[in-house]
Design a protein around this motif. Structure first.
Motif, PDB file in Angstrom:
ATOM      1  N   ARG A 113      -7.861   0.016  -7.607  1.00 19.15           N
ATOM      2  CA  ARG A 113      -7.702  -0.636  -6.308  1.00 19.15           C
ATOM      3  C   ARG A 113      -6.235  -0.651  -5.897  1.00 19.15           C
ATOM      4  O   ARG A 113      -5.362  -0.900  -6.724  1.00 19.15           O
ATOM      5  CB  ARG A 113      -8.257  -2.061  -6.334  1.00 19.15           C
ATOM      6  N   GLU A 114      -6.002  -0.369  -4.612  1.00 16.86           N
ATOM      7  CA  GLU A 114      -4.643  -0.509  -4.089  1.00 16.86           C
ATOM      8  C   GLU A 114      -4.394  -2.005  -3.858  1.00 16.86           C
ATOM      9  O   GLU A 114      -5.316  -2.819  -4.009  1.00 16.86           O
ATOM     10  CB  GLU A 114      -4.448   0.364  -2.847  1.00 16.86           C
ATOM     11  N   PRO A 115      -3.169  -2.413  -3.527  1.00 17.49           N
ATOM     12  CA  PRO A 115      -2.841  -3.846  -3.523  1.00 17.49           C
ATOM     13  C   PRO A 115      -3.655  -4.715  -2.578  1.00 17.49           C
ATOM     14  O   PRO A 115      -3.704  -5.937  -2.767  1.00 17.49           O
ATOM     15  CB  PRO A 115      -1.354  -3.856  -3.150  1.00 17.49           C
ATOM     16  N   ASN A 116      -4.277  -4.154  -1.547  1.00 18.28           N
ATOM     17  CA  ASN A 116      -5.111  -4.944  -0.646  1.00 18.28           C
ATOM     18  C   ASN A 116      -6.570  -4.984  -1.073  1.00 18.28           C
ATOM     19  O   ASN A 116      -7.425  -5.466  -0.335  1.00 18.28           O
ATOM     20  CB  ASN A 116      -5.002  -4.394   0.779  1.00 18.28           C
ATOM     21  N   PHE A 169     -10.159   2.862  -4.510  1.00 13.61           N
ATOM     22  CA  PHE A 169      -9.849   4.288  -4.504  1.00 13.61           C
ATOM     23  C   PHE A 169     -10.516   4.942  -5.707  1.00 13.61           C
ATOM     24  O   PHE A 169     -10.713   4.316  -6.750  1.00 13.61           O
ATOM     25  CB  PHE A 169      -8.338   4.520  -4.609  1.00 13.61           C
ATOM     26  N   THR A 196       0.836  -1.208   0.000  1.00 14.16           N
ATOM     27  CA  THR A 196       0.000   0.000   0.000  1.00 14.16           C
ATOM     28  C   THR A 196       0.866   1.250   0.000  1.00 14.16           C
ATOM     29  O   THR A 196       0.591   2.208  -0.734  1.00 14.16           O
ATOM     30  CB  THR A 196      -0.932  -0.004   1.226  1.00 14.16           C
ATOM     31  N   GLU A 197       1.909   1.254   0.810  1.00 19.28           N
ATOM     32  CA  GLU A 197       2.814   2.392   0.881  1.00 19.28           C
ATOM     33  C   GLU A 197       3.407   2.700  -0.493  1.00 19.28           C
ATOM     34  O   GLU A 197       3.529   3.874  -0.881  1.00 19.28           O
ATOM     35  CB  GLU A 197       3.931   2.099   1.872  1.00 19.28           C
ATOM     36  N   VAL A 243       2.104   2.264  -3.466  1.00 19.39           N
ATOM     37  CA  VAL A 243       1.126   2.958  -4.307  1.00 19.39           C
ATOM     38  C   VAL A 243       0.909   4.381  -3.820  1.00 19.39           C
ATOM     39  O   VAL A 243       0.855   5.331  -4.613  1.00 19.39           O
ATOM     40  CB  VAL A 243      -0.200   2.167  -4.356  1.00 19.39           C
ATOM     41  N   LEU A 244       0.776   4.558  -2.512  1.00 15.87           N
ATOM     42  CA  LEU A 244       0.504   5.889  -1.970  1.00 15.87           C
ATOM     43  C   LEU A 244       1.642   6.862  -2.264  1.00 15.87           C
ATOM     44  O   LEU A 244       1.402   8.020  -2.620  1.00 15.87           O
ATOM     45  CB  LEU A 244       0.259   5.810  -0.461  1.00 15.87           C
ATOM     46  N   LEU A 263      -1.058   0.299 -13.719  1.00 12.07           N
ATOM     47  CA  LEU A 263      -2.006   0.045 -12.649  1.00 12.07           C
ATOM     48  C   LEU A 263      -3.409  -0.002 -13.259  1.00 12.07           C
ATOM     49  O   LEU A 263      -3.878   0.997 -13.814  1.00 12.07           O
ATOM     50  CB  LEU A 263      -1.913   1.159 -11.598  1.00 12.07           C
ATOM     51  N   SER A 296      -7.219   0.409 -14.080  1.00 13.26           N
ATOM     52  CA  SER A 296      -8.191   1.401 -13.628  1.00 13.26           C
ATOM     53  C   SER A 296      -9.442   1.315 -14.479  1.00 13.26           C
ATOM     54  O   SER A 296      -9.477   0.614 -15.496  1.00 13.26           O
ATOM     55  CB  SER A 296      -7.602   2.818 -13.721  1.00 13.26           C
ATOM     56  N   MET A 337       0.817   7.827  -6.137  1.00 13.67           N
ATOM     57  CA  MET A 337      -0.099   8.904  -5.784  1.00 13.67           C
ATOM     58  C   MET A 337       0.604  10.118  -5.184  1.00 13.67           C
ATOM     59  O   MET A 337      -0.043  11.106  -4.848  1.00 13.67           O
ATOM     60  CB  MET A 337      -1.168   8.362  -4.827  1.00 13.67           C
TER      61      MET A 337
END
Length: 317
Positions: free
Chosen positions: A267-270, A274, A168-169, A171-172, A250, A252, A176
């Motif tokens: 979607r983020e990895p989990n 979003f 997640t980190e 991607v953020l 990614l 979308s 992002m």
């Protein structure tokens, strides 16, 4: 300068009781119903938008009305929604008010750098009032049952629950362009929370990520959050975000025209959904500001089906 999101745009959750949801969010929480419309992908369901008096981006809490059971809580989910108020006196007022309405309410305490009050709505939707120190704009609604000085000012930090931080980190921060600014122990004692900021930062522009590997995987239902949306100013910057996601390969949705704003979903990895959404054109695209939310609004492509759509919806009164 790197492409930046400017904050939280809106948060969309799930209710199985639209009339009770309307009562709670307008009468107990004092928000304004600024758009009464339908889920554009499932027109049998209401999509209700609650916000401040001006329907300002960053103040919207929205709900899909689906006949589902309660959520199963766990990780891989959006676990709590922050709502900003303007001071410690407001938090104390809200605790008394919510207790008088029999809402499940915790204690006022410091969480992640903000004095906070956790509570739940009638379906177990997990919410947190945040003292934002009165920073930024506020647009009280003169027809709200809540005194102007205590009204909810907008969305605050949104908390995710994930079993592992690293995917997640990545991607953020890498995709992002958020930045990690601090961390703190989870108030429930289950894991650690990492704070990511966007734009100018502050409580309206933070995502809190709780790392909780010991929890089961959540299952969405009434009381759950469906997705969180982040702000981008306009269509031009939306195009840049579309290109950026593609450059990282990614997956979308591509850009989706929602009429009140343009959206981009991924979607983020989990698996948490979003959305990036534009600030405009806004909810006055088809209604005057003075009468927002008073009738069923439909985007132009659904207008020819108004009679059948209205016949399939339950009364909200």
């Amino acid at each position: 300068m790197a492409l930046q999101l400017t904050g939280i745009h809106h948060l969309t959750a799930i209710t199985a009781d639209a009339p009770a949801n309307l009562r709670f969010y307008t009468q107990t929480l004092g928000l304004r119903l600024v758009k009464k419309t339908v889920n554009q992908d499932d027109t049998s369901a209401y999509h209700l938008f609650y916000a401040d008096a001006h329907a300002t981006p960053g103040t919207d809490v929205t709900f899909f009305d689906w006949p589902v059971g309660r959520e199963r809580r766990g990780t891989h989910s959006i676990a709590r929604t922050g709502l900003r108020v303007g001071g410690g006196a407001s938090l104390a007022w809200w605790r008394n008010h919510l207790k008088s309405r029999c809402a499940f309410t915790g204690q006022i305490t410091e969480i992640g750098g903000y004095f906070s009050l956790d509570f739940e709505d009638f379906e177990g939707q997990r919410l947190r009032l945040i003292d934002d120190g009165g920073k930024g704009e506020a647009h009280p609604w003169d027809r709200s049952p809540i005194p102007a000085e205590h009204q909810i000012r907008g969305l605050g930090p949104i908390t995710l629950s994930v079993p592992e931080l690293r995917p997640t980190e990545a991607v953020l921060t890498t995709v992002m362009n958020m930045r990690q600014v601090r961390d703190y122990p989870s108030p429930d004692g289950k894991g650690h929370v990492h704070v990511f900021a966007m734009g100018e930062g502050g409580p309206s522009a933070e995502l809190h990520v709780a790392v909780q590997p010991g929890l089961p995987v959540a299952s969405q239902g009434a009381g759950a959050v469906h997705h969180v949306a982040f702000r981008t100013p306009d269509v031009e910057t939306m195009h840049e975000w579309t290109d950026r996601l593609a450059s990282f390969r990614l997956p979308s949705s591509g850009e989706v025209e929602r009429y009140y704003f343009r959206s981009l979903y991924f979607r983020e990895p989990n698996g948490i959904l979003f959305e990036i959404a534009t600030d405009g054109p806004g909810f006055t695209a088809d209604e005057p500001l003075a009468t927002l939310g008073e009738k069923l609004s439909l985007p132009p492509f659904l207008e020819p089906r108004r009679a059948s759509i209205e016949a399939g919806l339950k009364p909200l009164a």
